[in-house]
Design a protein around this motif. Structure first.
Motif, PDB file in Angstrom:
ATOM      1  N   ASN A   1       0.668  -1.424  -0.012  1.00 23.77           N
ATOM      2  CA  ASN A   1      -0.650  -0.311   0.130  1.00 23.77           C
ATOM      3  C   ASN A   1       1.086   1.342  -0.427  1.00 23.77           C
ATOM      4  O   ASN A   1       0.052   2.033   0.949  1.00 23.77           O
ATOM      5  N   GLY A   2       1.810   1.573  -0.362  1.00 27.57           N
ATOM      6  CA  GLY A   2       2.941   2.443  -1.027  1.00 27.57           C
ATOM      7  C   GLY A   2       4.070   2.785   0.270  1.00 27.57           C
ATOM      8  O   GLY A   2       3.938   4.031   0.258  1.00 27.57           O
TER       9      GLY A   2
ATOM     10  N   HIS B   1       6.195   3.375   2.799  1.00 28.05           N
ATOM     11  CA  HIS B   1       7.937   3.707   2.424  1.00 28.05           C
ATOM     12  C   HIS B   1       9.257   2.568   3.587  1.00 28.05           C
ATOM     13  O   HIS B   1       8.235   1.379   4.092  1.00 28.05           O
TER      14      HIS B   1
ATOM     15  N   SER C   1       2.346  -1.969  -5.104  1.00 26.63           N
ATOM     16  CA  SER C   1       2.781  -0.450  -5.286  1.00 26.63           C
ATOM     17  C   SER C   1       4.075   0.024  -3.767  1.00 26.63           C
ATOM     18  O   SER C   1       2.910  -0.535  -3.131  1.00 26.63           O
TER      19      SER C   1
ATOM     20  N   TYR D   1       8.193   5.169  -0.280  1.00 31.17           N
ATOM     21  CA  TYR D   1       9.986   6.144  -0.262  1.00 31.17           C
ATOM     22  C   TYR D   1      11.149   5.027  -0.660  1.00 31.17           C
ATOM     23  O   TYR D   1      10.718   3.838   0.719  1.00 31.17           O
TER      24      TYR D   1
ATOM     25  N   SER E   1      10.055   5.794  -9.167  1.00 33.34           N
ATOM     26  CA  SER E   1       9.420   7.523  -9.565  1.00 33.34           C
ATOM     27  C   SER E   1      11.151   7.722  -9.143  1.00 33.34           C
ATOM     28  O   SER E   1      11.983   7.326  -9.749  1.00 33.34           O
ATOM     29  N   GLN E   2      11.356   9.213  -9.357  1.00 29.09           N
ATOM     30  CA  GLN E   2      12.382  10.137  -8.608  1.00 29.09           C
ATOM     31  C   GLN E   2      13.595   9.050  -8.407  1.00 29.09           C
ATOM     32  O   GLN E   2      13.819   9.012  -6.790  1.00 29.09           O
TER      33      GLN E   2
ATOM     34  N   SER F   1      11.423   7.992 -13.631  1.00 27.54           N
ATOM     35  CA  SER F   1      11.156   9.407 -13.621  1.00 27.54           C
ATOM     36  C   SER F   1      12.499  10.621 -13.688  1.00 27.54           C
ATOM     37  O   SER F   1      14.161   9.507 -13.994  1.00 27.54           O
ATOM     38  N   SER F   2      12.323  11.022 -13.463  1.00 34.16           N
ATOM     39  CA  SER F   2      13.863  12.376 -13.531  1.00 34.16           C
ATOM     40  C   SER F   2      15.141  11.196 -12.229  1.00 34.16           C
ATOM     41  O   SER F   2      14.269  10.537 -11.197  1.00 34.16           O
TER      42      SER F   2
END
Lengths: 298, 225
Positions: B34-35, B37, B54, B57, B94-95, B113-114
């Protein structure tokens, strides 16, 4: 830091659950910013009526006779719904232009949080769960809404420093980040006739968008222009009467996740804000590109 | 072993994973991330950790030896400072995925991503999709392989990391240039693509590396910084 969330419903059957869904999303983001919290909810159920959300430091005294006094001052029927430190004033749409002067006469200490046909803004100092409970945000229904939980960096922790900031009629803005040229932009906007309540950088972004809209730009054009004019870090989430938009600065350090299904478009600073949404497992989930305007409308 | 993060919390999971013996190759199946960290950070044994959903961080940050698989997408800082082992991501990253990684393989099946591989120090990163802007900024060593396109300012202020891109590069950063693909690069890339299960051949890639003009400050190069 700060946490921002938003939900745009495509499926009308979800509308009675909007407040509850927004509340869950915002509480999940509490540890991104525990200073203050706020939510803007859009619902337009009354034809020819506008809503003005007011906030008071002394709600008992200020709101006690507000309905009678405003009605007498304006010479029309005015409905006042008190919600903790806020009050929603409903009045005929044709009298929208008179409310500012009437409030100045009746109770000048009241602060206007928002004006519009659809939007209501509730914000206060405190944790998201406390703010949601004070204003019963989980009971609200509507078509779309945005929310913010704040970790202050640019100005004091006050009600007026909390987000969302109203950017004009039925428009509001929440922001994760910090602007570095907000003092310069504030001075420029003051020369253009705009007024400010705080030293907050996000209020400058809100006023900037209002100014661009007043000049005849569309919201998309106003957001595009802000990429050149506003310097700093930002992920903006903007609400309008019919929809919401997302913009990240070109560096895009501030996190952002979008999710879309047949039923809704959702925004969260982090994916975990979205995990309780209906059928999120089958949603298209992606990170919005830097310096790119995203917009959804009903 | 199965662990439900939503039911029992992230700290309990990491405590159990850290308590494994140094030579343990135990299989762990993690459900309901659930996302959250910092899932499976600081592992120090050749464990096999499968995460079903998913993450937030720093998933698999500071990993050593363990093979971590995410059946979903990962938030910012996945495999940050990884020392060895691997992180495989079925979805997107993600970044700053793989930032400052010293070793091991970060295998991203979707897009990153970035700032992917920013300041990488020996890690191998394979991205099957595209990468965002400022990727491999100040990258010191290791290899970044991209099957799709790269965003703006690829390899800005690059040191000795090698960058291989199959698609378009939107722009190169300061001191990053295209370099010829020599035999040694083709052989190495074939091996890495095979390890990552990538559907690509080395001849489809261009190599980018440092022009080595910004290692030491030179007033004549001031405008390039």
């Amino acid at each position: 830091m700060c946490g921002i969330i938003g939900l745009f419903l495509k499926d009308q059957s979800l509308q009675p659950r909007l407040g509850k869904l927004l509340a869950e999303m915002l509480v999940t983001m509490t540890d991104r910013g525990p200073d203050s919290a706020g939510v803007a909810v859009y619902s337009s159920d009354e034809i020819d009526t506008i809503k003005v959300t007011l906030q008071s430091l002394n709600p008992e005294a200020d709101f006690a006779e507000l309905q009678q006094k405003l009605g007498a001052e304006m010479g029309c029927t005015v409905d006042v719904q008190i919600v903790d430190t806020h009050a929603i004033v409903r009045l005929p749409g044709s009298r929208a232009g008179d409310i500012t002067d009437a409030l100045a006469q009746v109770c000048p200490s009241l602060r206007v949080m928002s004006t519009g046909k659809s939007v209501e803004i509730f914000k206060e100092v405190g944790l998201p769960a406390e703010v949601i409970e004070r204003f019963s945000i989980d009971k609200l229904s509507g078509s779309h809404g945005i929310g913010h939980t704040r970790m202050a960096t640019e100005s004091a922790v006050t009600t007026l420093g909390a987000h969302p900031f109203s950017t004009g009629y039925d428009q509001c803005l929440v922001h994760n980040g910090s602007l570095s040229n907000h003092n310069l932009k504030r001075r420029e906007l003051i020369r253009e006739g705009l007024t400010f309540e705080t030293d907050n950088d996000t209020e400058v972004a809100a006023a900037y968008l209002t100014h661009k809209l007043n000049q005849g730009n569309s919201l998309g054009e106003a957001l595009e222009a802000s990429i050149d004019d506003l310097d700093g870090f930002y992920t903006f989430l903007v609400g309008t009467q019919n929809g919401f938009g997302v913009l990240r600065d070109p560096i895009a350090c501030k996190p952002a996740v979008l999710a879309e299904t047949d039923q809704y478009v959702a925004f969260g600073s982090e994916y975990r804000a979205l995990v309780n949404l209906p059928d999120i497992q089958s949603a298209k989930v992606w990170e919005p590109e830097p310096a790119t305007v995203y917009f959804w409308e009903h | 072993m199965e662990y439900d993060i939503t039911a029992t919390g992230i700290r309990g999971l990491n405590e159990k994973l850290h308590a494994e013996p140094a030579d343990s190759s135990q299989n762990w199946n993690v459900v309901n991330p659930n996302g959250a960290h910092a899932i499976a950070v600081g592992l120090n044994a050749p464990l096999n950790v499968s995460i079903n959903g998913s993450t937030g961080y720093y998933c698999a940050g500071m990993n050593k030896l363990a093979s971590v698989k995410v059946h979903g997408s990962v938030g910012p800082g996945a495999a940050e400072n990884m020392m060895s082992g691997s992180l495989t991501v079925d979805g997107d990253a993600s970044q700053y995925a793989g930032a400052s990684g010293h070793g091991g393989l970060l295998n991203i099946k979707g897009n990153a991503s970035s700032r992917c591989g920013i300041s990488m120090k020996g890690i191998n990163i394979v991205v099957h999709g595209n990468i965002g802007h400022m990727s491999a900024f100040m990258a010191q060593s290791g290899n970044l392989v991209v099957l799709g396109d790269a965003g703006d300012a690829l390899g800005d202020s690059l040191y000795e990391a090698r960058l291989f891109v199959r698609g378009e590069v939107k722009s190169l950063g300061a001191d990053c240039i295209e370099k010829p693909m020599r035999e040694e690069h083709i052989a190495f890339l074939a091996e890495l693509l095979n390890e990552a299960g990538a559907d690509a051949t080395p001849d489809q890639f261009k190599r980018y590396g440092s022009a080595r003009e910004l290692y030491h400050f030179n007033i004549d190069n001031a405008s390039a910084y």
